[in-house]
Design a protein around this motif. Structure first.
Motif, mmCIF file in Angstrom:
data_model
loop_
_atom_site.group_PDB
_atom_site.id
_atom_site.type_symbol
_atom_site.label_atom_id
_atom_site.label_comp_id
_atom_site.label_asym_id
_atom_site.label_seq_id
_atom_site.Cartn_x
_atom_site.Cartn_y
_atom_site.Cartn_z
ATOM 1 N N GLN A 163 -27.251 -5.777 -52.560
ATOM 2 C CA GLN A 163 -27.163 -5.425 -51.141
ATOM 3 C C GLN A 163 -28.288 -6.068 -50.348
ATOM 4 O O GLN A 163 -28.080 -6.545 -49.226
ATOM 5 C CB GLN A 163 -27.198 -3.896 -50.985
ATOM 6 C CG GLN A 163 -25.916 -3.197 -51.391
ATOM 7 C CD GLN A 163 -26.030 -1.684 -51.317
ATOM 8 O OE1 GLN A 163 -27.093 -1.126 -51.580
ATOM 9 N NE2 GLN A 163 -24.938 -1.026 -50.968
ATOM 10 N N ARG A 216 -19.215 -9.776 -50.542
ATOM 11 C CA ARG A 216 -19.890 -8.600 -50.007
ATOM 12 C C ARG A 216 -20.084 -8.699 -48.487
ATOM 13 O O ARG A 216 -20.009 -7.692 -47.782
ATOM 14 C CB ARG A 216 -21.244 -8.403 -50.707
ATOM 15 C CG ARG A 216 -21.113 -7.845 -52.115
ATOM 16 C CD ARG A 216 -22.436 -7.783 -52.856
ATOM 17 N NE ARG A 216 -22.264 -7.113 -54.133
ATOM 18 C CZ ARG A 216 -22.382 -5.804 -54.323
ATOM 19 N NH1 ARG A 216 -22.723 -5.029 -53.308
ATOM 20 N NH2 ARG A 216 -22.188 -5.272 -55.511
ATOM 21 N N ALA A 260 -18.578 -5.982 -45.939
ATOM 22 C CA ALA A 260 -19.484 -5.315 -45.001
ATOM 23 C C ALA A 260 -19.036 -5.537 -43.560
ATOM 24 O O ALA A 260 -19.096 -4.621 -42.729
ATOM 25 C CB ALA A 260 -20.910 -5.829 -45.199
ATOM 26 N N TRP A 265 -17.992 -2.625 -40.968
ATOM 27 C CA TRP A 265 -18.729 -2.436 -39.718
ATOM 28 C C TRP A 265 -17.800 -2.455 -38.511
ATOM 29 O O TRP A 265 -17.952 -1.660 -37.589
ATOM 30 C CB TRP A 265 -19.790 -3.517 -39.570
ATOM 31 C CG TRP A 265 -20.651 -3.353 -38.353
ATOM 32 C CD1 TRP A 265 -21.637 -2.424 -38.161
ATOM 33 C CD2 TRP A 265 -20.597 -4.134 -37.147
ATOM 34 N NE1 TRP A 265 -22.203 -2.572 -36.912
ATOM 35 C CE2 TRP A 265 -21.582 -3.615 -36.268
ATOM 36 C CE3 TRP A 265 -19.825 -5.217 -36.743
ATOM 37 C CZ2 TRP A 265 -21.805 -4.142 -35.008
ATOM 38 C CZ3 TRP A 265 -20.044 -5.748 -35.487
ATOM 39 C CH2 TRP A 265 -21.031 -5.215 -34.624
ATOM 40 N N GLN A 304 -16.462 2.529 -41.537
ATOM 41 C CA GLN A 304 -16.666 2.670 -42.972
ATOM 42 C C GLN A 304 -15.709 3.683 -43.558
ATOM 43 O O GLN A 304 -15.520 4.767 -43.055
ATOM 44 C CB GLN A 304 -18.111 3.098 -43.264
ATOM 45 C CG GLN A 304 -19.146 2.038 -42.931
ATOM 46 C CD GLN A 304 -19.183 0.904 -43.926
ATOM 47 O OE1 GLN A 304 -18.452 0.910 -44.898
ATOM 48 N NE2 GLN A 304 -20.039 -0.078 -43.681
ATOM 49 N N ILE A 364 -25.248 -2.982 -43.879
ATOM 50 C CA ILE A 364 -25.064 -3.492 -45.243
ATOM 51 C C ILE A 364 -25.811 -2.635 -46.251
ATOM 52 O O ILE A 364 -25.351 -2.438 -47.385
ATOM 53 C CB ILE A 364 -25.537 -4.954 -45.311
ATOM 54 C CG1 ILE A 364 -24.630 -5.846 -44.436
ATOM 55 C CG2 ILE A 364 -25.543 -5.468 -46.763
ATOM 56 C CD1 ILE A 364 -25.105 -7.275 -44.329
#
Length: 419
Positions: free
Chosen positions: A234, A269, A273, A277, A281, A416
């Motif tokens: 992350q 990823r 993300a 966003w 979520q 993130i």
């Protein structure tokens, strides 16, 4: 406060997974099963020593005739231990769909609303090492990656509320031994023995895997190791996103060459993300859908994912809300639209907020001056009066109206690391 050796051991494990400091007003969700009952009792002992006000809530799903009596019994336990208790009733199931999933979502929604109404900073849940191990095995069966196999986090932010799971290093057997020592009963939900549910099948399989060392404790350590790997990924993803992703009026723009130079996992990823966003979520898209999207944008083709539209154009990749996902959403000026936009302006009777769409773009003269693909504007909020556009703030036509993103939405790069 005197605690026997077993209780002291449990207390130490719990405190190791609790944030420091704890909020002054703490909630605990209690179903009446052994896990949450033990958590309630332990927290009721330690809360006064830390100056914490403890509150308990039970969600009555109303799916069994015994549920009301069981919720009332939890209330008796809480009262005996000096904890205010609230029963939250769910009446939202229409008999269709995935019952367990709908019940879980409803449970979280009711608990979060309860916490907000009482000014609680966090809610503690009774998930334990066995739940962690079961989750790892279930996700392993679905070929989950690092994030999926790292399973549940001890602390997770949900809006303004922290979700705490302080029992993740404690087994169900340890909790039941503690309750038996204390002379405390608990409620056995018959659904926890129903082999129709995947989790129950996995629970039964775990008893066989003990023989080769795949215990709840072992699988919990695996989840913890993978959680550390997830955190590193992350952080790398956030650092990379800062270099290749630009936020423009709620739309994300990626530099194609820089993005394609990143490792596959980091690119994946960033896309996940970005979708989370923009669309909000929730559960991330399925791996197969993500893979198809990655192939499409690498080939310079548009794709949809999780309610978002990905549009490659030249050396850019634009990620915006998909028009189909918001076409039917309507809000009054000043109210939240698509769970992230608030549009305010002159008092105009009959004005309402809807997606701009093709009909709206056709009424604008200068939208091309923005230098953005038309597809990214179609799902933006606009002020309508009947069939007439009064304002399209994100499409270069403000006309005295103002737009802002909801205050509870983090910036993209921060998001993130928040999930």
């Amino acid at each position: 406060m005197f605690l026997n050796a077993n209780a002291q051991n449990l207390l130490e494990k719990i405190e190791a997974l609790l944030p420091d400091p704890l909020p002054r007003r703490l909630g605990v969700a209690v179903s009446g099963g052994s896990d949450s009952t033990a958590l309630l009792r332990l927290l009721s002992k330690i809360a006064p020593t830390k100056g914490i006000e403890l509150f308990a809530a039970t969600v009555d799903h109303g799916l069994r005739k015994e549920s009301a009596d069981e919720a009332a019994l939890v209330g008796e336990f809480a009262q005996r231990w000096g904890v205010p208790h609230t029963i939250l009733k769910w009446q939202g199931w229409d008999g269709s769909g995935n019952l367990q999933d709908q019940a879980r979502r409803a449970r979280y929604g009711l608990l979060l609303q309860w916490a907000q109404e009482r000014g609680l900073g966090a809610i503690a849940l009774g998930h334990n090492a066995d739940d962690q191990a079961e989750t790892v095995l279930m996700r392993l069966a679905r070929a989950a990656g690092v994030s999926g196999l790292s399973a549940m986090a001890a602390v997770r932010r949900e809006g303004d509320i922290d979700i705490l799971r302080p029992l993740l290093s404690v087994t169900r057997t340890q909790l039941r031994d503690y309750l038996n020592t204390e002379g405390i009963d608990w409620i056995d939900d018959p659904s926890n023995q129903d082999p129709r549910f995947d989790r129950i099948k996995v629970r039964e399989a775990l008893t066989q895997l003990d023989e080769i060392g795949l215990t709840a404790e072992t699988l919990t350590r695996v989840a913890e190791n993978l959680a550390r790997a997830r955190e590193a990924l992350q952080q790398y993803t956030q650092d990379s996103a800062r270099k290749v992703v630009h936020e423009i009026d709620g739309v994300l723009c990626l530099d194609q060459d820089d993005f394609q130079s990143l490792p596959d996992e980091i690119r994946r990823r960033i896309i996940v993300a970005a979708v989370g966003w923009i669309a909000g979520q929730g559960y991330p898209p399925r791996q197969t859908a993500i893979d198809q999207t990655m192939k499409a944008i690498s080939a310079g083709k548009s794709a949809t994912l999780g309610g978002c539209l990905l549009t490659p154009e030249g050396k850019k990749i634009w990620i915006s809300r998909e028009l189909r996902a918001v076409r039917d959403q309507v809000a009054d000026p000043g109210d939240l639209w698509d769970n992230r936009w608030i549009v305010t302006g002159p008092q105009d009777a009959g004005a309402e907020i809807r997606a701009l769409g093709e009909e709206g773009v056709a009424q604008l003269e200068n939208w091309r001056d923005l230098g953005r693909p038309k597809a990214t504007l179609l799902s933006s909020p606009a002020v309508w009066s009947g069939d007439t556009i009064l304002s399209a703030p994100l499409a270069g036509h403000a006309s005295g109206w103002h737009i802002q993103m909801a205050a509870n939405r983090p910036e993209f790069y921060a998001s993130i690391l928040s999930h």
